[in-house]
Design a protein around this motif. Structure first.
Motif: not given
Length: 92
Positions: A22-27, A35-43, A48-51, A60-65
């Motif tokens: 449901q989400w992508l993360t990238y720099t 460089r900043a980390v962003l998350v992108y909501s597909l919904a 949104t910049q998170v750093s 950036p990576v999501f943990d397994r959960s």
């Protein structure tokens, strides 16, 4: 979805999916060229910049959960020549 600000020979866009897809993360490069980390909501189709933008953030990576976002952040970035800066080459 998004584009990077400056051209670079390095592959640093670093797009990663969340475990629920449901989400992508990238720099992305900021005007300061950090460089900043962003998350992108597909919904919501929104990034949104998170750093904080005060450090050079990569990988950036999501943990397994999918609950946590993990990335590196370097606060000791100094001035350096750019990858295409040829001003330090000797004149023939």
């Amino acid at each position: 979805m998004d584009t990077d600000r400056f051209d670079s020979p390095f592959q640093e866009f670093d797009v990663q999916w969340s475990p629920d897809s449901q989400w992508l993360t990238y720099t992305k490069q900021l005007p300061s060229q950090l460089r900043a980390v962003l998350v992108y909501s597909l919904a919501g189709a929104r990034a949104t910049q998170v750093s904080d933008g005060m450090s050079d953030s990569l990988y950036p990576v999501f943990d397994r959960s999918g609950k946590y976002l993990i990335f590196t952040a370097s606060t000791d970035m100094g001035l350096t020549a750019g990858w295409l800066d040829m001003s330090s080459l000797a004149d023939p």
